[in-house]
Structures are given as C-alpha cells and as structure tokens.
Design a protein around this motif. Structure first.
Motif, short mmCIF file in Angstrom:
data_model
loop_
_atom_site.label_atom_id
_atom_site.label_comp_id
_atom_site.label_asym_id
_atom_site.label_seq_id
_atom_site.Cartn_x
_atom_site.Cartn_y
_atom_site.Cartn_z
N ASN A 140 0.84 -1.20 0.00
CA ASN A 140 0.00 0.00 0.00
C ASN A 140 0.87 1.25 0.00
O ASN A 140 1.99 1.24 0.52
N ARG A 141 0.34 2.32 -0.59
CA ARG A 141 1.05 3.60 -0.60
C ARG A 141 0.36 4.56 0.37
O ARG A 141 -0.87 4.56 0.50
N THR A 142 1.17 5.36 1.03
CA THR A 142 0.64 6.28 2.04
C THR A 142 0.14 7.59 1.46
O THR A 142 -0.58 8.34 2.13
N GLY A 143 0.57 7.91 0.25
CA GLY A 143 0.25 9.20 -0.35
C GLY A 143 1.26 10.28 -0.01
O GLY A 143 1.18 11.39 -0.53
N LYS A 144 2.24 9.95 0.83
CA LYS A 144 3.29 10.90 1.19
C LYS A 144 4.44 10.82 0.17
O LYS A 144 4.79 9.74 -0.30
N THR A 145 5.01 11.98 -0.13
CA THR A 145 6.11 12.03 -1.10
C THR A 145 7.38 12.54 -0.42
O THR A 145 7.34 13.45 0.42
N ILE A 146 8.50 11.94 -0.81
CA ILE A 146 9.78 12.27 -0.18
C ILE A 146 10.84 12.47 -1.25
O ILE A 146 10.95 11.67 -2.19
N ALA A 147 11.64 13.53 -1.10
CA ALA A 147 12.78 13.79 -1.98
C ALA A 147 14.05 13.46 -1.23
O ALA A 147 14.25 13.91 -0.09
N ILE A 148 14.90 12.68 -1.85
CA ILE A 148 16.21 12.36 -1.27
C ILE A 148 17.28 12.94 -2.19
O ILE A 148 17.29 12.65 -3.39
N ILE A 149 18.16 13.75 -1.63
CA ILE A 149 19.20 14.41 -2.40
C ILE A 149 20.50 13.63 -2.21
O ILE A 149 21.06 13.63 -1.11
N GLY A 150 20.96 12.96 -3.26
CA GLY A 150 22.18 12.17 -3.18
C GLY A 150 21.88 10.69 -3.24
O GLY A 150 21.01 10.19 -2.51
N SER A 151 22.60 9.97 -4.12
CA SER A 151 22.32 8.54 -4.30
C SER A 151 23.49 7.66 -3.89
O SER A 151 23.69 6.58 -4.44
N GLY A 152 24.28 8.14 -2.93
CA GLY A 152 25.30 7.28 -2.35
C GLY A 152 24.67 6.27 -1.42
O GLY A 152 23.44 6.12 -1.37
#
Length: 487
Positions: A140-152
């Motif tokens: 299930n998806r919560t509907g919340k969105t998250i941005a993560i800066i950096g893919s290390g």
C-alpha cells in the motif's frame, strides 16, 4: 554458533588475488573465491562466545553469529534473510567496509578473527545467483512524497526503507548515473559497477524514482522541493582538502577524486576531456588512506614510471597497538592489494613546495621529514627535522587528503544550520534539521566516514522521517544491545 570446535579445527582462509602481472592489465575485480567447502568452514569458525562483540563493532548491528551459523549449516537462503534484515546492501559492505566487526571479534583475541566480511559478500552473491533477491514493492502507498538528495549508500538506504514504508520516494543525483562515490569514487577493480546496477534495478522495480543529472540548488530550483512532504539530504562530504603549499597551482597537481572519476568514466566509454594519466610519469600520492591506495592501484594500471606515497603521520605498528586494545578499532598498519602492486611508502614526511618549470608544469616536490611533539593537554605539534630536506622528481602529484565537509549550497538555500566543521546540523538518532520537514544523514551529517555508517544512518533517518510523517513507524531500529526493534 557455528561448529562448537570449529575455531579450533579450521584456520582463517581469505580469498586469494590473481597475480599482480595479470590484474594491473585491466580494471576488473581480481579476487579468487574460496571453494564451497571452505566457505562453510569459515562460517564454522564463529565461536559460541556468549557476548558477540561483533554486534557492537558493526554500526549496522548485523546479526553476525546468526548468519555465520546458517552458513555453517549450509542454510544460505536463511543467511541471506538474516543479513538483509539489518543491511540493505551487503554486496557493497562485503567489498568495501574495513570490517570493524572483525576487529571486535572475540576469536581475534587469541587467533585470526572470523572472516566476517568475506562471508557477508559470499552470502549476498549466492542470493543474487539463486534469485532470492527480488523486488518487494510495498502493498500500500501512504500518499506521502519524499525527496532524497544524493544517491550514495546513505541516500539509497534511506530510499529503500522509506519506500518499504509505503511512501513515494524520488532520489535526485547530480551525476549522470546513480551511486555517488560508489560509482565514481571507488575504482572498478574494487567494485565493478554492474554490482551497483543490479541493485538499482531492484530498487527501481520496487517503485523508487531516480532522477540523474539534477544538481539541486544549481540546475533544479530548491523551491520545487516544496511539493514534497519531506526531504532527506544525503549529499555526502565532498569538499576536498588541499594544501597551503607553494606551487600548489602547478600543472600536474591533481585532486585524487578527479583522477579516479575520470578513469572510471573512461572504463565505461564516457567522454573525458584531457584525462589525467600517470603513464610513464613519476607519481607521488599524498595521503595514506583508502583513496590514496586507490590512486596507487590506478597509477600502476596506467603504467606509471614510479609510484611513491607520502603520509605525514607516523608509520603504524604491524600489530595492534596497546593504545587501541580489543575490541576497539586498532591503530595498525594496513597494506592493501594496491600497495602490493608496487609503491614506495614514506611516513613522517611533509611537502614544502611543488616545483614548477618555466611553463608552470610540475617537475618535482621538495619535502622535509617531521616528528610530532606530544604535550599533555595541548594539540600535537608538527616539528620539522633540520637537514632532512629532499627533492623528489615528480610529474604528477595526487592529493588524497580526504574531505573537509559537505558543500554549503543546500544549507544556504534551504536555511539549514551547520556545525563547527560545516556538517549539516542534526542530532544523532533524530536526523532532523532546524527545518522540521528536512532531515540529513550520512557523511553530510557526520562528516567523512565509512560506508557502513552511511547505510546505518540512512536506515535510522528513514525511520525518523516515517515517524514524523505518520506519527508512528514499523521500520526497524538498532537499540543499544544491537537487537532490532520496531516502535
């Protein structure tokens, strides 16, 4: 755990390397795997030690005796489940981690410690081979969105954990491919990039969105981040340390990370203008850490005329120093596979000048030997030793001096407070900055550190973000005993 008398019956066996002559001809990994029987024996060496100090030695709290026991019993699938319960990316740590767990292994008090890192790598490689590692998108998806800066490693761990909680995660990476320093800071002969690609494919199949060539705050307006419910900054510690030394601007003085990044891009056919090559040059690598070692290995693969390594600190002892007793991380000389490929190592030496010719090209280094004066209650003093001045022929000097902290672009544009060392300020265990919906983890928060700490911080930060967004969380955390608990 393991076989009750296994540590008495079996000696530690590490993977062998292909010959120096063969391996310096390419940029592929060069370890020779142990036999299946030998891998099982290595798991069998894990003692029934009562208190597994390896748990506390590992920042992730990996359940080491448990997966060793499964290897001993031939239960590789169960071993994989146990390993992945605390570590999102054992294929990375199994190759790159300096293994603090092994330095705190109880067996290491009397004999060679259990080969935990190699067992870890073999577990995850077996799991990929058998197809046990499959995408596990949330139900299930919560509907919340998250941005993560950096893919290390910190960003990737944060992303996977938050995606598992049902949030929609977008990872922004300023380079052309995902991986951070795993991609371009680690030579291919230590970590073949297909290892990253196969894991990223799993993450994408689980629903994580990756956007490359996006440098947030430069070619992506930070105002656009307002559409996200939360932001996690995992940009790493990337401000490179230099030297206040005359001639530092000479043509031929190069930052190690530029040198390594260029070579990795060339390996994969990417365009690199004016690549810095060590071919037929007298190379001096300044800095004795892992990055310096990587420069040595790369220079030898270029076909350098000579490779010399400078370190300003004293030469560590060959065995554990009394100042760092078990189970602490030891003060001890480290000799890497790259060192064994050919290098002259020098300690207690300081560069006084980079000598240029009339065209500004580097031709030599002037140095002096030093000693450290220790005064109780005061900072150590660096003392030059008179009469030890020397000039070294040098066409290429590689600065492998580490990093001073993260870049300040995001801190300035997002209003994030920083500490005295320029790290993004967030309390350990909370990971929340002074801007309530913005969190930070990994080297950007703690400064230059180990890959295993990056993954640990990413996991812990994800839990705090989930708690912030939802008021509760079922993501695991590591308590002080090393056990995993959900709250």
């Amino acid at each position: 755990m393991g076989k009750i008398t296994g540590f008495k019956e079996f000696e530690r066996q590490d993977e062998a390397y292909t010959s120096v002559k063969d391996r310096v001809k390419n940029y592929k990994e060069f370890t020779v795997p142990l036999s299946e029987e030998e891998k099982t024996k290595q798991g069998s060496r894990c003692m029934d030690c009562g208190i597994p100090f390896c748990h506390s030695g590992c920042p992730l709290g990996n359940l080491i005796p448990d997966f060793n026991h499964m290897v001993h019993q031939g239960e590789w699938k169960k071993a994989s489940w146990i390993l992945h319960s605390t570590n999102n990316f054992p294929e990375f740590t199994g190759r790159l981690c300096p293994a603090p767990c092994e330095q705190s292994c109880v067996l290491g008090i009397i004999e060679d410690p259990v080969s935990i890192e190699n067992i870890e790598k073999n577990i995850v490689e077996r799991a990929f081979k058998e197809g046990w590692i499959k995408p596990q998108p949330p139900k299930n998806r919560t509907g919340k969105t998250i941005a993560i800066i950096g893919s290390g490693p910190a960003g990737l761990a944060t992303a996977q954990q938050l995606n598992r909680a049902g949030h929609t995660v977008t990872v922004f990476e300023r380079d052309d491919e995902v991986g951070g320093l795993l991609r371009y800071g680690i030579p291919n002969f230590k970590l073949e990039k297909g290892i990253i690609d196969r894991r990223v494919a799993i993450l994408e199949a689980e629903g994580i969105i990756f956007k490359t060539n996006i440098n947030v705050g430069v070619n992506y307006d930070v105002k656009d981040l307002k559409t996200f419910d939360s932001i996690v900054l995992c940009g790493g510690s990337t401000e490179r340390r230099s030297l206040p030394t005359p001639g530092i601007d000479a043509d031929g003085v190069v930052q190690a990370m530029d040198f390594l990044t260029q070579q990795t891009k060339v390996v994969f056919g990417k365009e690199v203008k004016d690549q810095v090559l060590a071919t037929d040059k007298n190379v001096i690598v300044i800095g004795g850490g892992d990055t310096g070692s990587d420069c040595i290995g790369t220079s030898n693969r270029h076909g350098a005329k000579s490779v010399v390594n400078f370190e300003i600190m004293p030469k560590p002892p060959g065995h554990r120093s009394p100042t760092t007793p078990w189970p602490f991380w030891p003060l001890q000389l480290k000799t890497s596979s790259s060192h064994k490929e050919g290098v002259e190592r020098n300690w207690l030496i300081n560069t006084k000048e980079f000598v240029k010719d009339e065209n500004g090209k580097l031709i030599a280094l002037k140095t002096v030997n030093v000693e450290w004066k220790m005064v109780p209650g005061e900072r150590p003093q660096l003392i030059e030793i008179a009469g030890t001045e020397k000039t070294w022929p040098c066409d290429l000097a590689l600065l492998a001096l580490g990093f001073t902290g993260p870049e300040n672009t995001l801190a300035d544009k997002l209003g994030i407070k920083t500490d005295a060392r320029s790290n993004y300020k967030a309390e350990y265990g909370k990971y929340q900055t002074n801007v309530k919906n913005i969190f930070t983890a990994g080297d950007m928060r703690r400064g230059q550190s180990l890959i295993v700490w990056a993954i640990s911080e990413g996991r812990e930060a994800a839990r705090q973000v989930d708690l912030f967004l939802m008021g509760k969380t079922e993501l695991p955390t590591k308590d002080t005993s090393g056990d995993l608990v959900a709250m």
